[in-house]
Design an enzyme around this catalytic site. Structure first.
Site, short mmCIF file in Angstrom:
data_model
loop_
_atom_site.label_atom_id
_atom_site.label_comp_id
_atom_site.label_asym_id
_atom_site.label_seq_id
_atom_site.Cartn_x
_atom_site.Cartn_y
_atom_site.Cartn_z
N ASP A 256 -7.89 24.26 72.34
CA ASP A 256 -6.61 24.21 71.86
C ASP A 256 -5.81 25.38 72.65
O ASP A 256 -6.41 26.20 73.14
CB ASP A 256 -6.54 24.23 70.32
CG ASP A 256 -5.03 23.85 69.80
OD1 ASP A 256 -5.00 23.33 68.80
OD2 ASP A 256 -4.10 23.86 70.66
C1 GLC Z 1 -0.93 23.08 69.76
C2 GLC Z 1 -1.60 22.24 68.80
C3 GLC Z 1 -2.46 21.40 69.48
C4 GLC Z 1 -1.92 20.60 70.80
C5 GLC Z 1 -1.74 21.78 71.79
C6 GLC Z 1 -1.04 21.45 72.93
O1 GLC Z 1 -0.87 24.63 69.40
O2 GLC Z 1 -2.64 22.83 68.04
O3 GLC Z 1 -2.68 20.05 68.48
O4 GLC Z 1 -2.27 19.48 71.23
O5 GLC Z 1 -1.23 22.88 71.14
O6 GLC Z 1 0.55 21.33 72.35
#
Ligand code: GLC
Length: 724
Positions: A256
Site C-alpha cells: 500500500d
Molecule cells: C491508499 C489506500 C489503498 C489505495 C492506495 C492507492 O492509501 O490504502 O487502498 O489503493 O493508497 O491509492
C-alpha cells in the site's frame, strides 16, 4: 512460450533494471520531472499510479517501450473501487444485493471504462472483513461475513479480469486488498494495530482473499496495519508463507502507499534500507509510492544482504503479470470511440440503476406506508442528502462524473411530474450542520404535504480512508430535524444514505417507514424513487450488523454462545430498577445484546414464508455431502425477490463454534402466492473449521441447519456427522 520469453528477458536485465521493475511511482501532476523521465528511459520504473490522462499514460509508455534498453512496458494502476466514470453503489451496498452476478457485470463495466482511459490495473476488490462501523473503510468492503465477502470479491475479480490467463480487451488486472486483517484495526481507529489470533485470521479475514486467489486474481496489495506485531507489508509468514507458499499465489504483491517506508514508523526497521530488506524478504514484490527499494535494494544485493534470487523472484512475477495483462503485445491504449468520455452510456446507467435498486434495504414499513400510495398528491422532500450529486457517489469515486449523477430530488421531480406536488426543503445545509434555521421551512413543507420523504445520513466524504468516527449517530442535527418532521403528524419516510451502519434506532422510531440506500452512486436517485414507488419490492439484505449503540461494537451475527448466554437479552434496565433481576449472563445493564438490525435482514413489500425443510441424510458419513431443501412462499400480494439464507451451527467441537455461520444464499424471485423449492448441497469443506493445529478440521457430531430471510432464521433441522 511466455515463461521462456520472461526467462530470456530476466537474463538480459541489469540489477538496476530489475530493481526498477519493483518501483511504482505516483504521478505528481500533468508533467513529470526530468529525473523521472530519465529513470523511465533507464528502465528504472516498473509502474505508475494515478496518471492524469490517457495521453500522459501513452507518452510515458512510449518512453519505456521505445527509449529504454529492454523496452519493458510500464503497468498503470488506479483505484477503481466501485466504478470508473459510471459510479456504482459502494461495495458495502453491492454486498447488500447478495447478487454476485450483477456485481460481476458492474466490475466488467468499470474495467471497460477504465481500460479505455489507460488503466491496466485496478486496486480492487477490497475484501477486508469489517465488524466495526467506526472504521470508515467498512464502506469499501463487503461487510462482516467471509462467505459473502468472498463471493463478492471473486465476482469483482472475474468482472475485472474475465476468465483465462491473459486479459481480453476491456479488462484490467485486479488487486485483492488489503492483505490482511486491516478491517480489525483496534477501536475502529484508522491505521491502528490489529491483534488477530491465527485461527480467527484464517477462519474470517483470510477467507475472502483465498476466494480471490482461487478466482485467479493477478495481484494482491499488502496492508498498512501491524498484524500481531509484524506489519503486513513486512510479514513473511503472511506473504511468503500463506499467500505464496500455502495458497500457491503466482501473481505479485504490491505494497500500500508508502507502507514499506512506514515499517520505520512502525518500529519494525531502523531505517529505510532495513525496511526494504524486511519487505522484500517477506515477499513484497513492488513498492508503491515510496523509494526504499529504488534507493537501497541494488546495494543490498551487491552487499549480499538480500539474495539476488529474491529480487529475481519478484521481477519474474511482475514481468509475468505484465505479459498476462497484454502489455508486451499492446503497450499503448487507443483513445476510445468518439463517445463522450466524461459520462456513462445508457447501458452502464441502466446497470448502475439496477444494482442500486437491489442494494436498497427496507428496515421498516408500518401500515404499508410504502410504496407511495396512489392517493398521495403532495410530497415534502427534505434533508441534506436529497439533492447532493457528489455525496451520493460515496468514497473512492474520484473518476466519477458527478455531473452525471441523478439525485433523489431530480428523480422524484421526473417521476412526479405535474401529478404530485413536490415541496423541497433541505432543512440543514449539509449532513454535519447543527444550524436549525432551516427547520421551520422544512416543517412548513411537511405540513403542506401528504407524505414526507427525509434524506439523511452521512456524506461520502465522511467515509472511506482516514474517516474513522468514534460516534455512529446521524451527524449534526439530523435526528432533531426528523423529530420536528415527525411532530407534524404527516407520515415520515426516512431514506438513509451512508457508507456504514449508523445508529438509526431513534430515527426509525420517528419514521413510519425507513430504507437504507447507502451511497448508491450515479443512479442512486432513480433507484431510490423506483423502490419508494414500488417499481420493485425492496430486496436488499444487510451485509453487516447494525448496532443499537456504538458501545456494542464490534458486533456481528456469528458470535459464540459463551458459557452464560444472554437469555434473549434484556432491553436495558430502566432507571431505578433494582439490579438484582439482572442474571449473571452475557449481556449489558443498559442495552439489549441484539443488534438494532441483524446481518442478512431486509424487508419486502410482500412477505415470504419458509417451510418443508429437509436435510438429508440425517446421518452423514465423513466426506458425504449433505443436502438441504426447503420451500419459500410469497404469501403477499406483490412479486418480490427473497435472499434465502442457510446457516449452520456445529454444536460441539474441539474449538468452540459460532452460533451460526452463513454457508449458502440464493436470490429467489417469486410472483404473489407463488412458491419455490430451494436446494443447497453442503460439501465437507463447508463444515470444516480451523483446528488448534491451524489446519482445516472436520469433527463428527450434531449440526444445526437454519434457513430463513436473515441471520435469526428459525426454521431448523439437524444432521449428524458420524465418524468415517
Ligand atoms: C491508499 C489506500 C489503498 C489505495 C492506495 C492507492 O492509501 O490504502 O487502498 O489503493 O493508497 O491509492
Amino acid at each position: 512460450m511466455a515463461d521462456r520469453a520472461t526467462a530470456d528477458l530476466l537474463a538480459r536485465m541489469t540489477l538496476a533494471q530489475k530493481v526498477g521493475q519493483m518501483a511504482q511511482l505516483a504521478i505528481p501532476g500533468d508533467e513529470l520531472p526530468d529525473e523521472t523521465l530519465d529513470a523511465i528511459r533507464a528502465g528504472r520504473v516498473g509502474s505508475f499510479l494515478n496518471t492524469r490522462s490517457l495521453e500522459q499514460r501513452n507518452r510515458l509508455q512510449r518512453i519505456a517501450v521505445e527509449e529504454s534498453p529492454l523496452g519493458i512496458p510500464l503497468i498503470f494502476g488506479r483505484d477503481v473501487i466501485h466504478g470508473f466514470k459510471t459510479i456504482f453503489p459502494i461495495p458495502l451496498a453491492q454486498a447488500a444485493t447478495f447478487h454476485p452476478q450483477l456485481v460481476e457485470e458492474a466490475a466488467a463495466t468499470a474495467a471497460r471504462e477504465a481500460r479505455e482511459a489507460g488503466v491496466d490495473w485496478a486496486f480492487a476488490p477490497m475484501v477486508d472483513i469489517a465488524r466495526d462501523p467506526r472504521w470508515g473503510r467498512i464502506a469499501e468492503g463487503f461487510g462482516e461475513d467471509p462467505r459473502l465477502a468472498g463471493e463478492m470479491g471473486a465476482a469483482v475479480v472475474r468482472g475485472f479480469q474475465g476468465d483465462g490467463d491473459v486479459l481480453g480487451p476491456g479488462r484490467v488486472a485486479a488487486c485483492a486488498k488489503h492483505f490482511a486483517g486491516y478491517g480489525a484495526v483496534e477501536a475502529g481507529r484508522e491505521y491502528n494495530t490489529t491483534w488477530i489470533p491465527e485461527q480467527l485470521l484464517r477462519e474470517i479475514h483470510l477467507v475472502p482473499f483465498k476466494a480471490c486467489v482461487d478466482a485467479g486474481v493477478f495481484t494482491v496489495m499488502s496492508a498498512f496495519s501491524d498484524l500481531n506485531g509484524v506489519p503486513a507489508t513486512g510479514n513473511e509468514r503472511l506473504l511468503r508463507g500463506i499467500l505464496k507458499a500455502e495458497w500457491g499465489f503466482s501473481g505479485f504483491v504490491v505494497s500500500d502507499w508508502a507502507a514499506v517506508t512506514e515499517l520505520v514508523q512502525h518500529g519494525l526497521a531502523g531505517d529505510e534500507a532495513r525496511a526494504a530488506v524486511q519487505a522484500v524478504r517477506a515477499g513484497l514484490d513492488m513498492e508503491m509510492a515510496s523509494r526504499a527499494f529504488a534507493d537501497h535494494l541494488e546495494r543490498l544485493v551487491e552487499d549480499g544482504i538480500v539474495p539476488l534470487g529474491v529480487v529475481d523472484g519478484a521481477v519474474w512475477r511482475i514481468l509475468t503479470i505484465k505479459r498476462r495483462v497484454g502489455l508486451f503485445e499492446r503497450p499503448y491504449v487507443e483513445p476510445p470511440p468518439s463517445r463522450c468520455a466524461s459520462a456513462a452510456g445508457y447501458g452502464e446507467l441502466t446497470l448502475a440503476r439496477q444494482l442500486a435498486r437491489e442494494s436498497v434495504v427496507l428496515l421498516k414499513n408500518d401500515d404499508r406506508v410504502l410504496p407511495v400510495r396512489p392517493d398521495v398528491r403532495s410530497i415534502a422532500v427534505v434533508g441534506p442528502l436529497a439533492d447532493d450529486a457528489r455525496e451520493q457517489l460515496g468514497c473512492w469515486a474520484y473518476d466519477g462524473d458527478a455531473g452525471a449523477s441523478v439525485t433523489a430530488l431530480s428523480a422524484l421531480r421526473e417521476r412526479c411530474g405535474s401529478g404530485i406536488a413536490l415541496h423541497h426543503e433541505k432543512g440543514l445545509a449539509d449532513c454535519r450542520s447543527d444550524d436549525r434555521h432551516g427547520f421551520d421551512a422544512a416543517v412548513a413543507a411537511a405540513l403542506r404535504s401528504d407524505l414526507v420523504l427525509a434524506f439523511v445520513g452521512e456524506g461520502g466524504n465522511l467515509t472511506g480512508e482516514a474517516r474513522s468516527r468514534a460516534f455512529l449517530d446521524l451527524p449534526g442535527a439530523q435526528n432533531e430535524l426528523l423529530s420536528c418532521l415527525a411532530q407534524t403528524g404527516r407520515p415520515l419516510v426516512t431514506v438513509f444514505m451512508a457508507g456504514r451502519p449508523l445508529i438509526v434506532g431513534r430515527a426509525c422510531e420517528l419514521s413510519r417507514a425507513a430504507v437504507y440506500a447507502w451511497h448508491g452512486g450515479t443512479m442512486a436517485g432513480p433507484a431510490i424513487a423506483d423502490v419508494l414507488f414500488g417499481d420493485l419490492s425492496p430486496c436488499g439484505k444487510l451485509p453487516v450488523s447494525f448496532p443499537r449503540t456504538v458501545g456494542q461494537v464490534p458486533i456481528y451475527y456469528s458470535g459464540k454462545n459463551t458459557g452464560r448466554p444472554a437469555r434473549g437479552g434484556a432491553r436495558g434496565i430502566p432507571p431505578g430498577t433494582p439490579l438484582d433481576p439482572v442474571g449473571f449472563e452475557s449481556t449489558y445493564l443498559d442495552v439489549d445484546v441484539t443488534p438494532e438490525y441483524p446481518f442478512g435482514f431486509g424487508l419486502s413489500y410482500t412477505e415470504f414464508q419458509y417451510g418443508d425443510l429437509r436435510v438429508t441424510p440425517a446421518r452423514a458419513r465423513d466426506g458425504e455431502p449433505v443436502r438441504a431443501a426447503f420451500r419459500v412462499t410469497n404469501v403477499g400480494d406483490v412479486s418480490g425477490v427473497e435472499v434465502a439464507q442457510l446457516y449452520v451451527r456445529d454444536r460441539v467441537a474441539s474449538v468452540t463454534r459460532p452460533l451460526r455461520e452463513l454457508k449458502r444464499f440464493a436470490r429467489v424471485a417469486l410472483e404473489a402466492k407463488a412458491s419455490a423449492v430451494v436446494e443447497f448441497t453442503l460439501a465437507p469443506a463447508d463444515i470444516a473449521f480451523v483446528g488448534n493445529d491451524m489446519r482445516a478440521t472436520i469433527e463428527p457430531g450434531v449440526f444445526d441447519v437454519f434457513v430463513g430471510g436473515d441471520s435469526r432464521a428459525t426454521l431448523a433441522a439437524v444432521f449428524e456427522l458420524s465418524q468415517a
